[in-house]
Enzyme design. Structure first.
Site, mmCIF file in Angstrom:
data_model
loop_
_atom_site.group_PDB
_atom_site.id
_atom_site.type_symbol
_atom_site.label_atom_id
_atom_site.label_comp_id
_atom_site.label_asym_id
_atom_site.label_seq_id
_atom_site.Cartn_x
_atom_site.Cartn_y
_atom_site.Cartn_z
ATOM 1 N N TRP A 133 4.003 -2.812 6.524
ATOM 2 C CA TRP A 133 4.491 -3.214 7.854
ATOM 3 C C TRP A 133 3.435 -3.062 8.936
ATOM 4 C CZ3 TRP A 133 3.498 1.090 10.479
ATOM 5 C CH2 TRP A 133 3.511 2.292 9.758
ATOM 6 N N ASN A 134 2.292 -2.391 8.646
ATOM 7 C CA ASN A 134 1.387 -2.072 9.766
ATOM 8 C C ASN A 134 0.552 -3.258 10.249
ATOM 9 O OD1 ASN A 134 -0.200 -1.944 7.485
ATOM 10 N ND2 ASN A 134 -1.321 -0.126 8.106
ATOM 11 N N LYS A 157 6.278 -10.126 -1.342
ATOM 12 C CA LYS A 157 7.393 -9.368 -0.773
ATOM 13 C C LYS A 157 6.870 -8.616 0.446
ATOM 14 C CE LYS A 157 8.664 -5.215 -0.984
ATOM 15 N NZ LYS A 157 9.133 -5.021 0.398
ATOM 16 N N PRO A 158 7.303 -9.025 1.633
ATOM 17 C CA PRO A 158 6.861 -8.282 2.822
ATOM 18 C C PRO A 158 7.614 -6.964 2.940
ATOM 19 C CG PRO A 158 8.378 -10.034 3.442
ATOM 20 C CD PRO A 158 8.208 -10.132 1.956
ATOM 21 N N ALA A 159 7.095 -6.075 3.795
ATOM 22 C CA ALA A 159 7.791 -4.805 4.035
ATOM 23 C C ALA A 159 9.155 -5.076 4.662
ATOM 24 C CB ALA A 159 6.948 -3.932 4.959
ATOM 25 N N GLY A 210 -0.383 -0.422 0.518
ATOM 26 C CA GLY A 210 0.677 0.516 0.897
ATOM 27 C C GLY A 210 0.272 1.923 0.509
ATOM 28 N N SER A 211 1.266 2.762 0.263
ATOM 29 C CA SER A 211 0.976 4.179 0.035
ATOM 30 C C SER A 211 0.441 4.414 -1.378
ATOM 31 C CB SER A 211 2.252 4.992 0.260
ATOM 32 O OG SER A 211 3.214 4.603 -0.692
ATOM 33 N N GLU A 232 -4.837 -1.462 -2.328
ATOM 34 C CA GLU A 232 -5.376 -0.938 -1.061
ATOM 35 C C GLU A 232 -4.422 0.166 -0.625
ATOM 36 O OE1 GLU A 232 -8.129 -1.717 0.223
ATOM 37 O OE2 GLU A 232 -8.614 -3.723 -0.536
ATOM 38 N N LEU A 233 -4.825 1.423 -0.850
ATOM 39 C CA LEU A 233 -3.865 2.522 -0.680
ATOM 40 C C LEU A 233 -4.215 3.386 0.530
ATOM 41 C CD1 LEU A 233 -3.569 3.224 -4.519
ATOM 42 C CD2 LEU A 233 -2.274 1.609 -3.116
ATOM 43 N N CYS A 266 -4.609 2.360 7.746
ATOM 44 C CA CYS A 266 -5.165 3.157 6.637
ATOM 45 C C CYS A 266 -6.601 3.579 6.887
ATOM 46 C CB CYS A 266 -5.005 2.428 5.311
ATOM 47 S SG CYS A 266 -5.558 0.744 5.389
ATOM 48 N N GLU A 366 -2.497 12.116 4.950
ATOM 49 C CA GLU A 366 -2.588 10.999 5.889
ATOM 50 C C GLU A 366 -1.518 11.186 6.965
ATOM 51 O OE1 GLU A 366 -1.730 7.220 4.006
ATOM 52 O OE2 GLU A 366 -3.297 6.267 5.193
#
Ligand code: ADP
Length: 462
Positions: A133-134, A157-159, A210-211, A232-233, A266, A366
């Site tokens: 979502w960021n 799939k979007p947030a 995401g996370s 990409e975490l 991130c 984080e």
């Protein structure tokens, strides 16, 4: 009855839009139509795909204001930042429209006279993306553009928090002629879609931002069908400020890098590691600057820092601040919240923490919020040890005017992205990605299209 999903404005909790989730059957059916579209999409010439991508980019530019406002509405970031995100998102489409035409193969000198050897690149197949979502626009185009350029079809799939930007971008893509089946979205909860995407044989690649825990889970699930993955975490970026740094530049860049998107990025700096001789002066300049930031609704033109995306995000930030205080840290500025649990909005004042022990939570986890701790160092070796003491390896920054120290730092920091006197080292033309728990693969640059390609080797006997 399909389940409804509510999209709320994080700045005031108000309902923006109601959507319906796709059922599991509908998701599978969309995956299969995107897989079926692959054979015709990959046969279009690279030039034709590039032209369609260029038309998509042009169309997004024509709708820049509308999309920027949509981002501010569902994500909360200040409108100028949201408009900047639209430009940044489009720059990936521009870049990969060009790169589509540069997917070169090669010929290899044969080891015997009667053979000819060629190596070609082919699109990998259907790609499934899960985005956060960021950066609702940029995280999507950074994946969709290279995939489509390479000749892959794409489903995303979007947030749950920010689906509207993705839906609108995909509508615009279809309006300029990108085939509907070749570029699709699905809506449902992460774990449900993740399970379908990772288990479906027709999907050849998963790309995720995401996370770290969710990334690890998706890698594990993807192993069953041996999918390619790009991850990409999370990150936990250090900023090292050497004693010869230009402090005004260091402060300016730190504040921009840290408080953009309310720290929910991130690559956002999470630890300031400052030489002991300049720590006091640097912290004073930093606090003075941070106190000028205005927090509020991203549509207010004076606002620099918007809301936290949701309660979960807010609680994590609050716990890290409390943990620091319980361990004896000082709050040099900030330490204030404007929240309304009933309405559902959460604002955090930009906060600088000093006198913090190295084992405080915020020094290792984080934060994803507008809070930064300052610790000091004596030798550069010590600064590097503190900076590398993290499972993450995404972005690191340092400020020094000394080229030997700069080279030492850039060679010894275990991070995929290094900013030397530069707090904003991102762009479509450069490879973005992390080491260690921050992920696998790179997005952007010439590297960013490779993960969407398979290598085929042909040996011809003559
Ligand atoms: P955050 O906690 O910041 O929202 P997440 O990694 O949970 O970060 O979310 C990033 C994206 O991953 C979102 O689109 C979310 O829906 C999705 N997601 C969350 N859990 C899963 C899961 N188990 N499988 C697949 N996707 C997931």
């Amino acid at each position: 009855m399909a389940q409804l999903v509510y999209v709320n404005n994080p700045a005031n909790g108000e309902l923006i839009h109601t959507l319906q989730y796709d059922s599991e059957e509908a998701i599978v059916s969309k995956v299969e139509s995107a897989a079926a579209a692959f054979s015709s999409w990959k046969q279009r010439s690279a030039h034709e795909r590039a032209q369609l991508l260029n038309s998509w980019a042009k169309c997004i530019r024509e709708n820049r204001q509308e999309i920027g406002e949509l981002i501010t509405l569902e994500n909360g970031k200040p409108l100028p930042e949201a408009l900047g995100e639209v430009d940044y998102a489009v720059s990936y489409i521009d870049w990969y429209a060009e790169e589509a035409k540069r997917i070169y193969g090669r010929t290899v000198p044969a080891h015997v006279p009667n053979k000819r050897i060629t190596v070609t690149k082919e699109p990998i197949g259907l790609v499934a993306a899960i985005t956060p979502w960021n950066f609702p626009a940029a995280m999507m185009t950074r994946k969709a553009a290279p995939a489509l350029a390479a000749g892959c079809t794409f489903i995303v799939k979007p947030a749950e928090e920010t689906p509207l930007t993705t839906i609108r971008l995909i509508e615009l893509a279809h309006s300029v002629g990108i085939p509907e089946d070749a570029l699709q979205y699905v809506l449902n909860e992460g774990p449900i879609v993740g399970e379908i995407f990772t288990s479906h044989k027709a999907i050849r690649k998963i790309t995720f931002t995401g996370s770290t825990p969710v990334g690890k889970l998706l890698m594990e699930q993807s192993a069953q069908t041996v999918k390619h993955v790009t991850m990409e975490l999370g990150g936990h970026a250090p900023i090292i400020v050497a004693k010869d740094a230009d402090l005004n530049v260091a402060v300016e860049q730190t504040v921009t890098a840290k408080f953009r998107n309310a720290g929910q990025t991130c690559v956002s700096p999470n630890r300031l590691i400052v030489h002991e001789e300049i720590a006091e002066e640097f912290t004073k300049l930093l606090v003075d600057k941070v106190q000028t930031l205005k927090v509020g609704n991203g549509f207010d033109p004076d606002v620099n820092v918007g809301p936290i995306i949701n309660k979960k995000g807010f609680i994590k930030i609050k716990e890290q601040i409390e943990d620091a205080v319980n361990r004896g840290a000082t709050l040099a500025c900030g330490n204030g919240y404007d929240i309304d649990d009933e309405k559902g909005y959460y604002f955090v004042l930009p906060t600088v923490i000093t006198d913090i022990p190295l084992d405080a939570k915020i020094m290792h986890e984080e934060t994803f919020g507008p809070v930064i701790p300052v610790v000091t160092f004596t030798t550069l070796e010590e600064a590097v040890t503190i900076a590398n003491d993290s499972p993450y390896g995404l972005a690191a920054y340092f400020f020094t005017e000394n080229y030997k120290d700069g080279l030492y730092l850039s060679e010894n920091l275990q991070y995929g992205i290094i900013g030397w006197n530069d707090g904003a080292p991102s762009g479509a033309h450069i490879p973005f990605g992390g080491m260690k728990d921050s992920g696998v693969g790179r997005e952007g640059g010439s590297e960013g299209i490779e993960p969407y390609l398979e290598t085929k080797y042909l040996s011809v006997g003559v």
